[in-house]
Design an enzyme around this catalytic site. Structure first.
Site, PDB file in Angstrom:
ATOM      1  N   MET A  83       0.591  -1.405  -0.219  1.00 29.31           N
ATOM      2  CA  MET A  83      -0.036   0.001  -0.585  1.00 29.31           C
ATOM      3  C   MET A  83       0.718   1.530  -0.104  1.00 29.31           C
ATOM      4  O   MET A  83       0.264   2.525   0.272  1.00 29.31           O
ATOM      5  CB  MET A  83      -0.672  -0.155   1.174  1.00 29.31           C
ATOM      6  CG  MET A  83      -2.523  -1.511   1.189  1.00 29.31           C
ATOM      7  SD  MET A  83      -2.473  -1.204  -0.339  1.00 29.31           S
ATOM      8  CE  MET A  83      -3.930   0.152  -0.547  1.00 29.31           C
ATOM      9  N   ASN A 100       2.904  -4.870 -10.685  1.00 26.49           N
ATOM     10  CA  ASN A 100       1.909  -4.738  -9.444  1.00 26.49           C
ATOM     11  C   ASN A 100       0.613  -5.464 -10.292  1.00 26.49           C
ATOM     12  O   ASN A 100       0.300  -5.324 -11.134  1.00 26.49           O
ATOM     13  CB  ASN A 100       1.755  -2.958  -9.020  1.00 26.49           C
ATOM     14  CG  ASN A 100       1.058  -3.013  -8.099  1.00 26.49           C
ATOM     15  OD1 ASN A 100       0.274  -3.474  -7.071  1.00 26.49           O
ATOM     16  ND2 ASN A 100       0.161  -1.977  -8.853  1.00 26.49           N
ATOM     17  N   HIS A 118      -3.000  -4.438  -9.748  1.00 28.47           N
ATOM     18  CA  HIS A 118      -4.391  -3.358  -9.297  1.00 28.47           C
ATOM     19  C   HIS A 118      -5.927  -4.143  -9.634  1.00 28.47           C
ATOM     20  O   HIS A 118      -7.079  -3.736 -10.804  1.00 28.47           O
ATOM     21  CB  HIS A 118      -4.046  -2.411 -10.001  1.00 28.47           C
ATOM     22  CG  HIS A 118      -5.180  -0.632  -9.624  1.00 28.47           C
ATOM     23  ND1 HIS A 118      -4.707  -0.090  -8.920  1.00 28.47           N
ATOM     24  CD2 HIS A 118      -6.639  -0.411 -10.333  1.00 28.47           C
ATOM     25  CE1 HIS A 118      -5.614   0.766  -8.555  1.00 28.47           C
ATOM     26  NE2 HIS A 118      -6.618   0.381  -9.158  1.00 28.47           N
ATOM     27  N   GLY A 150       4.741   6.627 -12.271  1.00 27.52           N
ATOM     28  CA  GLY A 150       3.115   7.415 -11.680  1.00 27.52           C
ATOM     29  C   GLY A 150       2.812   6.036 -10.719  1.00 27.52           C
ATOM     30  O   GLY A 150       2.873   4.854 -10.181  1.00 27.52           O
ATOM     31  N   VAL A 151       1.634   6.957 -10.584  1.00 19.49           N
ATOM     32  CA  VAL A 151       0.449   5.966  -9.863  1.00 19.49           C
ATOM     33  C   VAL A 151      -0.420   4.832 -10.443  1.00 19.49           C
ATOM     34  O   VAL A 151      -1.673   5.009 -11.203  1.00 19.49           O
ATOM     35  CB  VAL A 151      -0.330   6.244  -8.579  1.00 19.49           C
ATOM     36  CG1 VAL A 151      -1.296   5.781  -8.120  1.00 19.49           C
ATOM     37  CG2 VAL A 151       0.172   7.733  -7.960  1.00 19.49           C
ATOM     38  N   GLU A 207      -7.613 -12.504 -10.082  1.00 23.20           N
ATOM     39  CA  GLU A 207      -6.689 -12.220  -9.614  1.00 23.20           C
ATOM     40  C   GLU A 207      -5.485 -13.224  -9.488  1.00 23.20           C
ATOM     41  O   GLU A 207      -4.296 -13.401  -9.957  1.00 23.20           O
ATOM     42  CB  GLU A 207      -5.810 -11.003  -8.483  1.00 23.20           C
ATOM     43  CG  GLU A 207      -7.001  -9.477  -8.613  1.00 23.20           C
ATOM     44  CD  GLU A 207      -6.924  -8.649  -7.141  1.00 23.20           C
ATOM     45  OE1 GLU A 207      -6.759  -7.656  -8.182  1.00 23.20           O
ATOM     46  OE2 GLU A 207      -6.350  -9.351  -6.572  1.00 23.20           O
TER      47      GLU A 207
HETATM   48  C1  GRF Z   1      -5.560  -6.976  -4.295  1.00 20.42           C
HETATM   49  O1  GRF Z   1      -6.820  -7.485  -5.093  1.00 20.42           O
HETATM   50  C2  GRF Z   1      -4.514  -6.428  -5.145  1.00 20.42           C
HETATM   51  O2  GRF Z   1      -5.348  -5.677  -6.532  1.00 20.42           O
HETATM   52  C3  GRF Z   1      -4.825  -4.986  -4.772  1.00 20.42           C
HETATM   53  O3  GRF Z   1      -4.717  -5.525  -3.154  1.00 20.42           O
HETATM   54  C4  GRF Z   1      -5.521  -6.170  -3.135  1.00 20.42           C
HETATM   55  C5  GRF Z   1      -4.181  -7.094  -2.161  1.00 20.42           C
HETATM   56  O4  GRF Z   1      -5.391  -8.507  -1.258  1.00 20.42           O
HETATM   57  N1  GRF Z   1      -3.472  -4.107  -4.312  1.00 20.42           N
HETATM   58  P1  GRF Z   1      -3.766  -9.462  -0.061  1.00 20.42           P
HETATM   59  O5  GRF Z   1      -4.021  -8.641   0.460  1.00 20.42           O
HETATM   60  O6  GRF Z   1      -3.661 -10.056  -1.668  1.00 20.42           O
HETATM   61  O7  GRF Z   1      -5.663 -10.354   0.339  1.00 20.42           O
END
Ligand code: GRF
Length: 211
Positions: A109, A126, A128, A162-163, A193
């Site tokens: 974060m 990353n 997202h 950038g972000v 994901e």
């Molecule tokens: C995920 O949804 C990712 O896209 C975002 O942060 C979340 C991480 O979740 N960047 P976790 O800690 O892996 O459960």
């Protein structure tokens, strides 16, 4: 992709790419990646997990599998840019001393400084929880619901200065359903994901992503 991205070497199961995964929270994505890596021969291995928060639940996923993991919290004494730089210096030291070849942000974060990004560009990815460039930032699921879109999803991208603006590698879509809350949409996105990130890491470490 622009020329300043330096991709990692092409790896093999005998000599897998050594990843560091950076987290701040529960680490469900980390857990999915660790399962994937232990399920068969892969071209990448998680050699180090780093959290900026001691309390991050995800560290236990690494401990359970005896994977080297560290909490590297921010200094209590420094402030502003000095504090960010000192924090990243300690992360960098851990990456170097563990021979890390690529950095995988998975729910990390913090925004990394341009100095850190420049060191790792092309070897820093990353994930997202939106279809970038839509809904960058820390509230992607809330923003998607408020915008009343019918489809959202997730994006794996190289990190630049950038972000959430770096070159997009791959995306997956999910529906946004009537009555969705941030929580229900988050869970639907996480399910995709957890498949997409290991697959993209396969592609990168096998040389299937080119500049
Ligand atoms: C995920 O949804 C990712 O896209 C975002 O942060 C979340 C991480 O979740 N960047 P976790 O800690 O892996 O459960």
């Amino acid at each position: 992709m622009s020329g300043d991205y330096l991709l990692p070497r092409i790896a093999s199961p005998e000599d897998p790419l050594r990843l560091a995964v950076l987290i701040s929270g529960g680490g469900s994505g980390l857990r999915a990646l660790l399962r994937y890596q232990s399920d068969g021969p892969r071209n990448h291995v998680t050699s180090l997990v780093i959290s900026d928060l001691k309390s991050a639940g995800g560290l236990s996923h690494a401990s359970d599998l005896e994977i080297h993991n560290l909490a590297i919290p921010l200094s209590q004494d420094l402030k502003g840019l000095e504090r960010r730089k000192e924090h990243e210096d300690r992360i960098m030291e851990a990456l170097v001393s563990n021979d890390i070849e690529m950095v995988v942000l998975s729910g990390y974060m913090r925004i990394l400084t341009p100095t850190f990004v420049a060191e790792w560009k092309g070897r820093l990815v990353n994930i997202h929880p939106s279809l970038l460039p839509e809904f960058p930032g820390a509230h992607a699921q809330r923003d998607a619901i408020n915008a009343r879109v019918k489809v959202s999803g997730c994006t794996v991208h190289f990190v630049d200065e950038g972000v959430d603006t770096g070159t997009i590698i791959e995306q997956r879509s999910v529906p946004v359903l009537p009555g969705d809350t941030v929580e229900t949409l988050t869970q639907r996105i996480k399910a995709v994901e957890h498949e997409l990130y290991p697959k993209v890491l396969d592609d990168i470490s096998s040389g299937r992503i080119s500049t």
